[in-house]
Write a protein that holds these residues in place. Structure first.
Motif, mmCIF file in Angstrom:
data_model
loop_
_atom_site.group_PDB
_atom_site.id
_atom_site.type_symbol
_atom_site.label_atom_id
_atom_site.label_comp_id
_atom_site.label_asym_id
_atom_site.label_seq_id
_atom_site.Cartn_x
_atom_site.Cartn_y
_atom_site.Cartn_z
ATOM 1 N N THR A 161 0.802 -1.227 0.000
ATOM 2 C CA THR A 161 0.000 0.000 0.000
ATOM 3 C C THR A 161 0.832 1.273 0.000
ATOM 4 O OG1 THR A 161 -0.101 0.229 2.413
ATOM 5 C CG2 THR A 161 -1.776 -1.190 1.363
ATOM 6 N N GLY A 162 2.073 1.194 0.456
ATOM 7 C CA GLY A 162 2.900 2.388 0.600
ATOM 8 C C GLY A 162 2.746 3.049 1.953
ATOM 9 N N ALA A 163 1.771 2.596 2.753
ATOM 10 C CA ALA A 163 1.572 3.176 4.087
ATOM 11 C C ALA A 163 2.821 2.978 4.928
ATOM 12 C CB ALA A 163 0.372 2.523 4.771
ATOM 13 N N ALA A 164 3.112 3.944 5.773
ATOM 14 C CA ALA A 164 4.232 3.914 6.720
ATOM 15 C C ALA A 164 5.589 3.932 6.032
ATOM 16 C CB ALA A 164 4.120 2.710 7.661
ATOM 17 N N THR A 165 5.645 4.404 4.795
ATOM 18 C CA THR A 165 6.918 4.459 4.080
ATOM 19 C C THR A 165 7.471 5.866 3.947
ATOM 20 O OG1 THR A 165 5.854 4.630 1.908
ATOM 21 C CG2 THR A 165 6.376 2.397 2.705
ATOM 22 N N CYS A 166 6.758 6.846 4.473
ATOM 23 C CA CYS A 166 7.221 8.226 4.304
ATOM 24 C C CYS A 166 7.648 8.799 5.660
ATOM 25 C CB CYS A 166 6.122 9.061 3.646
ATOM 26 S SG CYS A 166 6.683 10.662 3.058
ATOM 27 N N CYS A 167 6.734 9.431 6.357
ATOM 28 C CA CYS A 167 7.102 10.080 7.620
ATOM 29 C C CYS A 167 7.037 9.131 8.808
ATOM 30 C CB CYS A 167 6.223 11.301 7.868
ATOM 31 S SG CYS A 167 4.548 10.920 8.441
ATOM 32 N N GLY A 168 6.295 8.034 8.689
ATOM 33 C CA GLY A 168 6.176 7.069 9.771
ATOM 34 C C GLY A 168 5.127 7.400 10.812
ATOM 35 N N GLY A 169 4.435 8.509 10.626
ATOM 36 C CA GLY A 169 3.431 8.926 11.597
ATOM 37 C C GLY A 169 2.246 7.989 11.729
ATOM 38 N N CYS A 170 2.004 7.159 10.728
ATOM 39 C CA CYS A 170 0.862 6.250 10.751
ATOM 40 C C CYS A 170 1.231 4.840 11.184
ATOM 41 C CB CYS A 170 0.199 6.198 9.379
ATOM 42 S SG CYS A 170 1.278 5.537 8.078
ATOM 43 N N THR A 171 2.490 4.589 11.438
ATOM 44 C CA THR A 171 2.961 3.227 11.697
ATOM 45 C C THR A 171 2.211 2.561 12.840
ATOM 46 O OG1 THR A 171 5.140 3.793 10.846
ATOM 47 C CG2 THR A 171 4.986 1.810 12.186
ATOM 48 N N SER A 172 2.010 3.246 13.943
ATOM 49 C CA SER A 172 1.331 2.621 15.085
ATOM 50 C C SER A 172 -0.118 2.287 14.750
ATOM 51 C CB SER A 172 1.405 3.507 16.328
ATOM 52 O OG SER A 172 0.725 4.718 16.116
ATOM 53 N N GLU A 173 -0.766 3.132 13.973
ATOM 54 C CA GLU A 173 -2.155 2.845 13.588
ATOM 55 C C GLU A 173 -2.222 1.677 12.608
ATOM 56 O OE1 GLU A 173 -6.265 5.192 12.706
ATOM 57 O OE2 GLU A 173 -4.392 6.293 12.545
ATOM 58 N N VAL A 174 -1.272 1.596 11.677
ATOM 59 C CA VAL A 174 -1.206 0.454 10.756
ATOM 60 C C VAL A 174 -1.007 -0.830 11.554
ATOM 61 C CG1 VAL A 174 0.096 -0.636 8.896
ATOM 62 C CG2 VAL A 174 -0.404 1.814 8.781
ATOM 63 N N LEU A 175 -0.114 -0.812 12.516
ATOM 64 C CA LEU A 175 0.123 -1.990 13.356
ATOM 65 C C LEU A 175 -1.127 -2.391 14.122
ATOM 66 C CD1 LEU A 175 3.704 -1.178 14.651
ATOM 67 C CD2 LEU A 175 3.061 -3.048 13.109
ATOM 68 N N SER A 176 -1.866 -1.423 14.596
ATOM 69 C CA SER A 176 -3.104 -1.692 15.320
ATOM 70 C C SER A 176 -4.129 -2.365 14.412
ATOM 71 C CB SER A 176 -3.666 -0.383 15.884
ATOM 72 O OG SER A 176 -4.884 -0.607 16.529
ATOM 73 N N ILE A 177 -4.236 -1.899 13.181
ATOM 74 C CA ILE A 177 -5.156 -2.511 12.222
ATOM 75 C C ILE A 177 -4.719 -3.937 11.924
ATOM 76 C CG2 ILE A 177 -6.040 -2.401 9.852
ATOM 77 C CD1 ILE A 177 -5.717 0.719 10.131
#
Length: 106
Positions: A36-52
């Protein structure tokens, strides 16, 4: 959680995009990043992606680990996983993900 809600604003990735990747077999952050490309830029969404990633059935608060363990213990249908974990027994939206876990055994 709203399906269209943006999880990764840098790469414009929604909750639904992440769930679709999971239904296609993504099981860890690296898989999600690649698909998806998520969590590949600033990393600010990483914890939410992990939660999902950790959740299969939000209606009944059933984790990925619980479903995987049920499958490893012999549950070979969505209904059997539901009997053991309660996943997929309320709205059924997670049934295709549960089936994918059964098919891939992970």
């Amino acid at each position: 959680m709203g399906a269209g809600r943006k999880i990764c604003r840098c790469r414009n990735v929604s909750y639904l995009d992440i769930r679709h990747a999971m239904k296609a077999g993504a099981r860890d952050i690296e898989d999600i990043m690649e698909n998806t490309g998520a969590a590949t830029c600033c990393g600010g969404c990483t914890s939410e992606v992990l939660s999902i990633l950790e959740s299969v059935c939000s209606c009944n608060s059933v984790s990925m680990q619980e479903v995987v363990e049920a499958v490893k213990s012999g549950a070979d249908t969505v209904e059997k996983v539901g009997d053991i974990t309660n996943a997929g027994t309320t709205c059924g939206r997670c049934s295709s993900l549960i089936q994918n876990i059964i098919d891939l055994k992970r």
